[in-house]
Design a protein around this motif. Structure first.
Motif, PDB file in Angstrom:
ATOM      1  N   HIS A  95       0.807  -1.217   0.000  1.00  0.00           N
ATOM      2  CA  HIS A  95       0.000   0.000   0.000  1.00  0.00           C
ATOM      3  C   HIS A  95       0.843   1.271   0.000  1.00  0.00           C
ATOM      4  CE1 HIS A  95      -3.621  -2.344   0.421  1.00  0.00           C
ATOM      5  NE2 HIS A  95      -3.013  -3.024   1.364  1.00  0.00           N
ATOM      6  N   THR A  96       2.149   1.107  -0.028  1.00  0.00           N
ATOM      7  CA  THR A  96       3.056   2.245  -0.123  1.00  0.00           C
ATOM      8  C   THR A  96       3.578   2.303  -1.554  1.00  0.00           C
ATOM      9  OG1 THR A  96       3.744   1.984   2.171  1.00  0.00           O
ATOM     10  CG2 THR A  96       5.217   3.227   0.742  1.00  0.00           C
ATOM     11  N   PRO A  97       3.401   3.427  -2.247  1.00  0.00           N
ATOM     12  CA  PRO A  97       3.908   3.528  -3.623  1.00  0.00           C
ATOM     13  C   PRO A  97       5.423   3.319  -3.666  1.00  0.00           C
ATOM     14  CG  PRO A  97       2.411   5.324  -3.152  1.00  0.00           C
ATOM     15  CD  PRO A  97       2.682   4.640  -1.843  1.00  0.00           C
ATOM     16  N   LEU A  98       5.880   2.580  -4.659  1.00  0.00           N
ATOM     17  CA  LEU A  98       7.298   2.273  -4.791  1.00  0.00           C
ATOM     18  C   LEU A  98       7.864   2.874  -6.072  1.00  0.00           C
ATOM     19  CD1 LEU A  98       7.301  -1.518  -3.838  1.00  0.00           C
ATOM     20  CD2 LEU A  98       7.936   0.422  -2.394  1.00  0.00           C
ATOM     21  N   PRO A  99       9.131   3.298  -6.015  1.00  0.00           N
ATOM     22  CA  PRO A  99       9.781   3.789  -7.236  1.00  0.00           C
ATOM     23  C   PRO A  99      10.040   2.629  -8.201  1.00  0.00           C
ATOM     24  CG  PRO A  99      11.293   3.887  -5.370  1.00  0.00           C
ATOM     25  CD  PRO A  99       9.973   3.422  -4.833  1.00  0.00           C
ATOM     26  N   ALA A 100      10.264   2.974  -9.451  1.00  0.00           N
ATOM     27  CA  ALA A 100      10.463   1.977 -10.503  1.00  0.00           C
ATOM     28  C   ALA A 100      11.592   1.001 -10.167  1.00  0.00           C
ATOM     29  CB  ALA A 100      10.742   2.673 -11.824  1.00  0.00           C
ATOM     30  N   ALA A 101      12.681   1.490  -9.604  1.00  0.00           N
ATOM     31  CA  ALA A 101      13.813   0.611  -9.295  1.00  0.00           C
ATOM     32  C   ALA A 101      13.434  -0.446  -8.258  1.00  0.00           C
ATOM     33  CB  ALA A 101      15.002   1.430  -8.811  1.00  0.00           C
ATOM     34  N   ASP A 102      12.605  -0.076  -7.282  1.00  0.00           N
ATOM     35  CA  ASP A 102      12.164  -1.053  -6.284  1.00  0.00           C
ATOM     36  C   ASP A 102      11.228  -2.082  -6.907  1.00  0.00           C
ATOM     37  OD1 ASP A 102      13.663   0.231  -4.393  1.00  0.00           O
ATOM     38  OD2 ASP A 102      11.969   0.972  -3.218  1.00  0.00           O
ATOM     39  N   LEU A 103      10.359  -1.632  -7.796  1.00  0.00           N
ATOM     40  CA  LEU A 103       9.467  -2.573  -8.481  1.00  0.00           C
ATOM     41  C   LEU A 103      10.283  -3.558  -9.307  1.00  0.00           C
ATOM     42  CD1 LEU A 103       6.700  -0.057  -9.568  1.00  0.00           C
ATOM     43  CD2 LEU A 103       6.515  -1.799  -7.777  1.00  0.00           C
ATOM     44  N   ARG A 104      11.317  -3.070  -9.977  1.00  0.00           N
ATOM     45  CA  ARG A 104      12.184  -3.953 -10.767  1.00  0.00           C
ATOM     46  C   ARG A 104      12.919  -4.928  -9.855  1.00  0.00           C
ATOM     47  NH1 ARG A 104      12.488  -7.230 -14.133  1.00  0.00           N
ATOM     48  NH2 ARG A 104      10.759  -6.046 -14.888  1.00  0.00           N
ATOM     49  N   ALA A 105      13.375  -4.464  -8.676  1.00  0.00           N
ATOM     50  CA  ALA A 105      14.058  -5.347  -7.727  1.00  0.00           C
ATOM     51  C   ALA A 105      13.124  -6.461  -7.261  1.00  0.00           C
ATOM     52  CB  ALA A 105      14.579  -4.548  -6.535  1.00  0.00           C
ATOM     53  N   LEU A 106      11.850  -6.125  -7.014  1.00  0.00           N
ATOM     54  CA  LEU A 106      10.884  -7.154  -6.631  1.00  0.00           C
ATOM     55  C   LEU A 106      10.673  -8.151  -7.761  1.00  0.00           C
ATOM     56  CD1 LEU A 106       8.193  -5.041  -4.736  1.00  0.00           C
ATOM     57  CD2 LEU A 106       9.810  -6.688  -3.750  1.00  0.00           C
ATOM     58  N   ALA A 107      10.551  -7.653  -8.976  1.00  0.00           N
ATOM     59  CA  ALA A 107      10.369  -8.537 -10.129  1.00  0.00           C
ATOM     60  C   ALA A 107      11.577  -9.467 -10.282  1.00  0.00           C
ATOM     61  CB  ALA A 107      10.147  -7.718 -11.396  1.00  0.00           C
ATOM     62  N   ASP A 108      12.769  -8.922 -10.110  1.00  0.00           N
ATOM     63  CA  ASP A 108      13.979  -9.744 -10.197  1.00  0.00           C
ATOM     64  C   ASP A 108      14.016 -10.791  -9.086  1.00  0.00           C
ATOM     65  OD1 ASP A 108      14.793  -8.294 -12.407  1.00  0.00           O
ATOM     66  OD2 ASP A 108      16.263  -7.092 -11.291  1.00  0.00           O
ATOM     67  N   ALA A 109      13.613 -10.398  -7.882  1.00  0.00           N
ATOM     68  CA  ALA A 109      13.668 -11.301  -6.732  1.00  0.00           C
ATOM     69  C   ALA A 109      12.749 -12.505  -6.901  1.00  0.00           C
ATOM     70  CB  ALA A 109      13.308 -10.546  -5.453  1.00  0.00           C
ATOM     71  N   ILE A 110      11.626 -12.319  -7.594  1.00  0.00           N
ATOM     72  CA  ILE A 110      10.696 -13.446  -7.762  1.00  0.00           C
ATOM     73  C   ILE A 110      10.755 -14.020  -9.177  1.00  0.00           C
ATOM     74  CG2 ILE A 110       9.192 -12.626  -5.918  1.00  0.00           C
ATOM     75  CD1 ILE A 110       7.177 -11.767  -8.108  1.00  0.00           C
ATOM     76  N   GLU A 111      11.789 -13.647  -9.907  1.00  0.00           N
ATOM     77  CA  GLU A 111      12.021 -14.150 -11.255  1.00  0.00           C
ATOM     78  C   GLU A 111      10.817 -13.933 -12.167  1.00  0.00           C
ATOM     79  OE1 GLU A 111      13.556 -18.147 -10.962  1.00  0.00           O
ATOM     80  OE2 GLU A 111      14.959 -17.542  -9.409  1.00  0.00           O
TER      81      GLU A 111
END
Length: 94
Positions: A44-60
């Motif tokens: 529920h906290t907006p995330l910057p693009a780099a954090d969203l990419r880090a999450l995507a990378d973390a879960i492949e």
């Protein structure tokens, strides 16, 4: 196996607590990967693009799907876990 190089975006010193929480989320995603579980996370906290990419990378995850004006869904499979993350995009876009 989760991507061990996934890193959150750099933040200012006053947001050190946010960095710690984000690092904990990345750690938890790595820990859950061997559980043969389906995990859904709604942030529920907006995330910057780099954090969203880090999450995507973390879960492949192969990418992100836009599900609303400022919302994305990230779906990935790591080892035996299926992980879905929904998050708002912080100002500045993704």
């Amino acid at each position: 196996m989760p991507n061990p190089t996934a890193q959150p975006a750099s933040r200012s010193a006053e947001n050190a607590d946010a960095d710690d929480l984000f690092d904990s989320l990345l750690y938890a995603l790595g820990a859950v990967s061997a559980l043969s579980a389906t995990v859904t996370i709604q942030l529920h906290t907006p995330l910057p693009a780099a954090d969203l990419r880090a999450l995507a990378d973390a879960i492949e995850a192969p990418g992100m799907r836009v599900t609303g004006p400022r919302t994305v869904e990230i779906i990935g499979n790591t080892m035996s876990a299926h992980i879905t993350i929904a998050a708002d995009i912080a100002a500045g876009g993704a």
